[in-house]
Each structure stands twice: as structure tokens, then as C-alpha cells.
Design a protein around this motif. Structure first.
Motif, PDB file in Angstrom:
ATOM      1  N   SER A  11       0.582  -1.048  -0.116  1.00  0.00           N
ATOM      2  CA  SER A  11       0.023  -0.119   0.265  1.00  0.00           C
ATOM      3  C   SER A  11       0.947   0.795  -0.181  1.00  0.00           C
ATOM      4  O   SER A  11       1.908   0.852   0.128  1.00  0.00           O
ATOM      5  CB  SER A  11      -0.691  -0.687   1.401  1.00  0.00           C
ATOM      6  OG  SER A  11      -0.351   0.518   2.478  1.00  0.00           O
ATOM      7  N   ALA A  12       0.334   2.575  -0.380  1.00  0.00           N
ATOM      8  CA  ALA A  12       0.702   3.485  -0.247  1.00  0.00           C
ATOM      9  C   ALA A  12       2.026   3.699   0.801  1.00  0.00           C
ATOM     10  O   ALA A  12       3.243   3.703   1.365  1.00  0.00           O
ATOM     11  CB  ALA A  12      -0.048   4.933  -0.500  1.00  0.00           C
ATOM     12  N   ALA A  13       1.610   3.397   1.894  1.00  0.00           N
ATOM     13  CA  ALA A  13       1.779   3.482   3.800  1.00  0.00           C
ATOM     14  C   ALA A  13       2.586   2.702   3.439  1.00  0.00           C
ATOM     15  O   ALA A  13       4.044   2.958   4.468  1.00  0.00           O
ATOM     16  CB  ALA A  13       0.866   3.277   4.711  1.00  0.00           C
ATOM     17  N   GLN A  14       2.592   0.942   3.822  1.00  0.00           N
ATOM     18  CA  GLN A  14       3.621   0.131   3.133  1.00  0.00           C
ATOM     19  C   GLN A  14       4.841   0.867   2.555  1.00  0.00           C
ATOM     20  O   GLN A  14       5.978   0.815   2.943  1.00  0.00           O
ATOM     21  CB  GLN A  14       3.335  -0.435   2.920  1.00  0.00           C
ATOM     22  CG  GLN A  14       2.235  -1.499   3.960  1.00  0.00           C
ATOM     23  CD  GLN A  14       1.695  -2.745   3.198  1.00  0.00           C
ATOM     24  OE1 GLN A  14       1.286  -2.276   2.359  1.00  0.00           O
ATOM     25  NE2 GLN A  14       1.976  -3.862   4.527  1.00  0.00           N
ATOM     26  N   THR A  15       4.722   1.776   1.412  1.00  0.00           N
ATOM     27  CA  THR A  15       5.651   1.577   0.762  1.00  0.00           C
ATOM     28  C   THR A  15       6.500   3.196   1.030  1.00  0.00           C
ATOM     29  O   THR A  15       7.921   3.359   1.088  1.00  0.00           O
ATOM     30  CB  THR A  15       4.716   2.301  -0.869  1.00  0.00           C
ATOM     31  OG1 THR A  15       4.719   1.522  -1.437  1.00  0.00           O
ATOM     32  CG2 THR A  15       6.599   3.197  -1.819  1.00  0.00           C
ATOM     33  N   LEU A  16       6.215   3.745   1.728  1.00  0.00           N
ATOM     34  CA  LEU A  16       6.487   4.987   2.795  1.00  0.00           C
ATOM     35  C   LEU A  16       7.459   4.322   4.333  1.00  0.00           C
ATOM     36  O   LEU A  16       8.554   4.588   3.404  1.00  0.00           O
ATOM     37  CB  LEU A  16       5.549   6.308   3.145  1.00  0.00           C
ATOM     38  CG  LEU A  16       5.378   6.796   2.033  1.00  0.00           C
ATOM     39  CD1 LEU A  16       3.910   7.836   2.650  1.00  0.00           C
ATOM     40  CD2 LEU A  16       5.949   7.675   0.952  1.00  0.00           C
ATOM     41  N   ARG A  17       7.115   3.715   4.581  1.00  0.00           N
ATOM     42  CA  ARG A  17       7.122   2.509   5.440  1.00  0.00           C
ATOM     43  C   ARG A  17       8.400   2.223   4.857  1.00  0.00           C
ATOM     44  O   ARG A  17       9.690   2.390   5.481  1.00  0.00           O
ATOM     45  CB  ARG A  17       6.558   2.048   6.033  1.00  0.00           C
ATOM     46  CG  ARG A  17       5.412   2.350   6.897  1.00  0.00           C
ATOM     47  CD  ARG A  17       4.969   1.488   7.906  1.00  0.00           C
ATOM     48  NE  ARG A  17       4.976   1.353   8.867  1.00  0.00           N
ATOM     49  CZ  ARG A  17       4.402   0.120   9.432  1.00  0.00           C
ATOM     50  NH1 ARG A  17       3.326  -0.692   9.185  1.00  0.00           N
ATOM     51  NH2 ARG A  17       5.505  -0.661  10.397  1.00  0.00           N
TER      52      ARG A  17
END
Length: 139
Positions: A11-17
Motif C-alpha cells: 500500500s502507499a503507507a507500506q511503501t513510505l515505510r
């Protein structure tokens, strides 16, 4: 929308993490020689001896705003470093700490090669994230 996935990818959140992890490993450790613990909310390798090591906590599920705040601070750190970098400093061997912490294959690379990894990861994951957010928004 930032926590939804497309085709079983991050997800976008996982990608940023993941980019938090990339910054800690390839920039702080490899370009700067830092031995500091990784940011706990980062997402690193999912298997092998590096999962959840050196400060990363795979059990965390931080709010998206917190991840964005961490990435903004990391971006500012990188930009400040780039403001003072010279071609000569980019050409030297990367000051990768002599330990068994990620990334295992960075030794022997130049600072420039490690910086390219940071920038390439950032570019490619941005591209995937935007693509997936566009697909999610379109329904």
C-alpha cells in the motif's frame, strides 16, 4: 486509501515505510556511516536474518500521518546533506559500518553508488505508489 493495496503489492503507507528503511540503511548507514538503530516504523526485508533487526519493529502499524512526518524529516536530512556534498566525497568508498546489519552487500561500493540506491528506490517506489493510488481512485 493509503492502506489499500493493488495486486497484492504494498500500500502507499507500506511503501513510505519501506522508504524509511531505505533511508536508514542506504543513506544513514552507507553514505554517512551511522550505526544508529533503524527507525522502528520502517519496513525492511520480509525474510532472513534482517527482518525486525536493528530497531525495526514489524509489529507496528503507525498512523499514516506519522509515517509522512518521518519521511519528511528524512527528506530534509538528505537535502541538507546534498547541499554540502562534493564530487570528491561521492567518489570515496562508502563508510559502511563493519557489522552484520543491513545492507549486507554495500561494502566496497562508493558513496555515489549507495546514494544512487536511495534515489532509485525513492523514484521507483514513488512511481508504483502513484500508479496504484490512481488505480484505487478510479475504482
Amino acid at each position: 486509501i493509503e492502506n489499500r493495496t493493488v495486486n497484492d503489492e504494498w500500500s502507499a503507507a507500506q511503501t513510505l515505510r519501506h522508504l524509511v528503511f531505505v533511508h536508514d540503511s542506504w543513506f544513514r548507514r552507507c553514505c554517512r556511516g551511522s550505526t544508529a538503530l533503524f527507525t522502528p516504523l520502517g519496513v525492511g526485508p520480509e525474510s532472513g536474518p534482517y527482518r525486525g533487526t536493528h530497531g525495526v519493529d514489524p509489529s507496528l502499524d503507525p498512523p499514516f500521518d506519522e509515517v509522512v512526518t518521518v519521511r519528511a524529516a528524512q527528506t530534509a536530512e538528505l537535502e541538507a546533506w546534498l547541499d554540502g556534498i562534493t564530487p570528491a566525497r561521492l567518489a570515496v568508498p562508502a563508510p559502511v559500518p563493519d557489522d552484520d546489519v543491513w545492507p549486507p552487500y554495500a561494502r566496497g561500493r562508493s558513496v555515489l553508488q549507495c546514494l544512487r540506491t536511495v534515489l532509485t528506490e525513492t523514484f521507483e517506489h514513488h512511481r508504483y505508489c502513484v500508479r496504484d493510488l490512481d488505480l484505487l481512485a478510479a475504482g
